[in-house]
Design an enzyme around this catalytic site. Structure first.
Site, PDB file in Angstrom:
ATOM      1  N   CYS A  94      -6.407   2.148   5.657  1.00 19.09           N
ATOM      2  CA  CYS A  94      -7.083   0.901   6.015  1.00 19.09           C
ATOM      3  C   CYS A  94      -6.572   0.424   7.380  1.00 19.09           C
ATOM      4  CB  CYS A  94      -6.804  -0.155   4.940  1.00 19.09           C
ATOM      5  SG  CYS A  94      -5.103  -0.784   4.974  1.00 19.09           S
ATOM      6  N   GLU A 149       0.898   3.877   1.849  1.00 25.40           N
ATOM      7  CA  GLU A 149       1.375   4.273   3.174  1.00 25.40           C
ATOM      8  C   GLU A 149       2.531   3.395   3.644  1.00 25.40           C
ATOM      9  OE1 GLU A 149      -3.242   4.534   3.540  1.00 25.40           O
ATOM     10  OE2 GLU A 149      -1.788   3.432   2.330  1.00 25.40           O
ATOM     11  N   HIS A 199       0.848  -1.185   0.000  1.00 20.44           N
ATOM     12  CA  HIS A 199       0.000   0.000   0.000  1.00 20.44           C
ATOM     13  C   HIS A 199       0.888   1.241   0.000  1.00 20.44           C
ATOM     14  CE1 HIS A 199      -3.937  -1.839   1.772  1.00 20.44           C
ATOM     15  NE2 HIS A 199      -3.350  -2.657   0.932  1.00 20.44           N
ATOM     16  N   CYS A 212      -2.704  -0.319   7.401  1.00 21.48           N
ATOM     17  CA  CYS A 212      -1.892   0.895   7.353  1.00 21.48           C
ATOM     18  C   CYS A 212      -2.045   1.705   8.636  1.00 21.48           C
ATOM     19  CB  CYS A 212      -2.249   1.722   6.128  1.00 21.48           C
ATOM     20  SG  CYS A 212      -1.790   0.891   4.580  1.00 21.48           S
TER      21      CYS A 212
END
Length: 178
Positions: A107, A79, A77, A110
């Site tokens: 999410c 992040e 992801h 993260c």
């Protein structure tokens, strides 16, 4: 490439109003545009267009965009990539005095990494009604049972962030993809 016109902060319904000065909002918009640039890079690679940057002392020390499909890695992801880069730059897993700018509300994975890395501030563009873990579904970054909490502000350049995601998914549906 996607062009994105400048937009002001848009309140996120049900979320606290910010207490920042106009100067802070100008700065937030500047940094969020860099996160949007990362999201556009993901879009151009046919990845879900989410981008993130981490700022420390007025410098970008980490940046990332989604690479789950490219790397076939569920943890790739935006992040997570930005956090890894920032930790490498600071040579510390503690990302104190940093601000994370991300185009979509983080999410749960993260948000957990944000708490673990001790990032004190998160600024995000658009809420995630299906997986948001800062305000929308969960409040992981503000859970007093954890050893760290983060200040969170949503809605910076929300329309730009939302429109890029909506365009991507509309194109995916038109191509018969999930």
């Amino acid at each position: 490439m996607i062009d994105h016109p400048p937009h002001a902060w848009t309140p996120v319904p049900g979320f606290p109003a910010p207490d920042s000065s106009p100067l802070d909002f100008d700065q937030h918009q500047h940094w969020m545009r860099l996160a949007i640039d990362q999201a556009i890079r993901a879009y151009d690679q046919r990845e879900v267009p989410i981008g993130a940057i981490i700022v420390h002392d007025g410098q970008v020390i980490g940046e990332g965009h989604n690479l789950r499909e490219t790397l076939q890695d569920p943890t790739a992801h935006a992040e997570m990539i930005a956090i890894t880069q920032a930790a490498s730059v600071l040579q510390s897993w503690r990302l104190l005095d940093c601000t994370l700018y991300v185009t979509l509300e983080p999410c749960p994975m993260c948000a957990g990494a944000i708490v673990q890395s001790r990032i004190p501030r998160i600024i995000y563009g658009t809420p995630d009604p299906k997986g948001g873990a800062c305000h929308t579904l969960y409040q992981i970054t503000d859970d007093s049972r954890l050893n760290h909490q983060c200040a969170v502000l949503g809605g910076i350049l929300q329309a730009d962030c939302r429109d890029l995601l909506q365009r991507f998914f509309a194109e995916q549906r038109a191509q018969g993809k999930k």
